[in-house]
Design an enzyme around this catalytic site. Sequence first.
Site, PDB file in Angstrom:
ATOM      1  N   ASP A  10      -3.436   4.629   6.674  1.00 23.71           N
ATOM      2  CA  ASP A  10      -4.223   5.734   6.794  1.00 23.71           C
ATOM      3  C   ASP A  10      -4.462   6.621   5.806  1.00 23.71           C
ATOM      4  OD1 ASP A  10      -1.166   6.399   6.586  1.00 23.71           O
ATOM      5  OD2 ASP A  10      -1.210   8.357   7.429  1.00 23.71           O
ATOM      6  N   ASP A  14      -0.880   8.723  -0.577  1.00 26.14           N
ATOM      7  CA  ASP A  14       0.273   7.766  -1.146  1.00 26.14           C
ATOM      8  C   ASP A  14      -0.332   6.630  -0.889  1.00 26.14           C
ATOM      9  OD1 ASP A  14       0.947   8.506   1.495  1.00 26.14           O
ATOM     10  OD2 ASP A  14       2.706   8.068   1.441  1.00 26.14           O
ATOM     11  N   ASN A 158      11.076  13.670   8.110  1.00 28.17           N
ATOM     12  CA  ASN A 158       9.614  15.048   7.094  1.00 28.17           C
ATOM     13  C   ASN A 158       9.252  16.032   8.140  1.00 28.17           C
ATOM     14  OD1 ASN A 158       8.477  12.777   7.929  1.00 28.17           O
ATOM     15  ND2 ASN A 158       7.296  11.844   5.127  1.00 28.17           N
ATOM     16  N   ASN A 166       5.583   8.637   9.758  1.00 28.02           N
ATOM     17  CA  ASN A 166       4.757   7.152  10.244  1.00 28.02           C
ATOM     18  C   ASN A 166       4.941   6.804  11.972  1.00 28.02           C
ATOM     19  OD1 ASN A 166       2.858   6.837   8.839  1.00 28.02           O
ATOM     20  ND2 ASN A 166       3.652   5.386   7.274  1.00 28.02           N
ATOM     21  N   HIS A 239       5.838   7.797  -1.301  1.00 28.25           N
ATOM     22  CA  HIS A 239       6.728   6.330   0.243  1.00 28.25           C
ATOM     23  C   HIS A 239       5.214   5.304   0.293  1.00 28.25           C
ATOM     24  CE1 HIS A 239       8.196  10.073   1.507  1.00 28.25           C
ATOM     25  NE2 HIS A 239       6.917  10.628   1.508  1.00 28.25           N
TER      26      HIS A 239
HETATM   27  C1  BDR Z   1       4.522   8.545   5.711  1.00 29.24           C
HETATM   28  O1  BDR Z   1       3.482   9.243   5.850  1.00 29.24           O
HETATM   29  C2  BDR Z   1       2.295  10.035   5.280  1.00 29.24           C
HETATM   30  O2  BDR Z   1       1.860  11.091   5.280  1.00 29.24           O
HETATM   31  C3  BDR Z   1       2.352   8.798   3.988  1.00 29.24           C
HETATM   32  O3  BDR Z   1       1.249   8.560   3.658  1.00 29.24           O
HETATM   33  C4  BDR Z   1       2.851   7.886   4.267  1.00 29.24           C
HETATM   34  O4  BDR Z   1       2.924   6.933   4.720  1.00 29.24           O
HETATM   35  C5  BDR Z   1       5.520   9.287   4.839  1.00 29.24           C
HETATM   36  O5  BDR Z   1       6.054   9.731   6.368  1.00 29.24           O
HETATM   37 CA    CA Z   2       0.898   5.949   5.027  1.00 33.08          CA
END
Ligand code: BDR
Ligand code: CA
Length: 317
Positions: A10, A14, A158, A166, A239
């Site tokens: 997505d 990162d 998070n 995810n 991540h």
């Molecule tokens: C995941 O959530 C997305 O914001 C980042 O790309 C990573 O895949 C981290 O929790």
């Molecule tokens: Ca991601």
Amino acid sequence: MNKAILLDCDTGIDDALAILDFTARGGELVAVGSVHGNVPAPVGARNTLRVLEIAGVEGVPVCVGAARPLAQPLLTAEHVHGQDGLGNTNQPAPKLAAAPGSAAEQIVRMAHAHPGEFTLVAIGPLTNLALALLLDPELPRLIPEVYVMGGAVEVPGNVSPTAEANIWHDPEAAQLVIEGDWAVTLVTLDATMQALLTPSDLKAISGASSVRAQFASAILDHYLDVYQQWIPGRTCPLHDPLALALVLDPDLATYRTLATQVELRGGTTRGTTVCDLRGDPASAAQEPAPGWRNVRYLDELDVERFRALFVAGVTSP
Ligand code: BDR
Ligand code: CA
């Protein structure tokens, strides 16, 4: 273990860093699918095409994937990744367009064309993987191994007190993937929140002159600004790069197996990866109870070596 991968992402800051590092270090992408998550799926595909261009990677099809989760409304994360998903860096449109067909169909098609020849790696919500499993329940026979960046075992979530983004973005899809008859490794926040860039890493990246490094440095600027609200100092977790680095080099970590299921009904706990931590080592070798599946997790991560490899990757010409 196959080091050639079909990547589902997505893209996202990162995610972009993960692609830059993986391809710089010789990782082979057989195809890419985009999924809703950090940004809408068509934006994710466009960002991926742009990142592949910057990385100098040609001939990799990128298909647009699921526009929304299976059983909840779409929620995106531009507040973390910028309005464009790439830290508001105003990238030009990529020269190439997305390939025809959906990302889920592409997974099924590639699995039949290359049985047993690639690892499926998901660094976004798991909707495309779940749809592919629904299209072809035989998929795990053709794709033995799946790596997912997602989940939190013994650390806070998070996006909620207990859930990682995810998994939380499509919990039903995540449970379908975990229940699949393939070997699943979850690269959770327990590991990725240890994989933090240091000031000297950041200096090395911003000081490098390659197009790849300059782009990495530009998108990192935004990510570092955003992460200041959660982590003191100027740093951020890697991540998605960690998940791809482990495919290239599984010895970066040791592993443990835990019976797992995704919480689908809870209010505040929906999207949590629930792991059986009661600690009977023999139970890891046994078939877990119905609804639970054995999933592999990182135990100890060699953070120093991972960071060094990542910096070498994104600063390479
Ligand atoms: C995941 O959530 C997305 O914001 C980042 O790309 C990573 O895949 C981290 O929790
Ligand atoms: Ca991601």
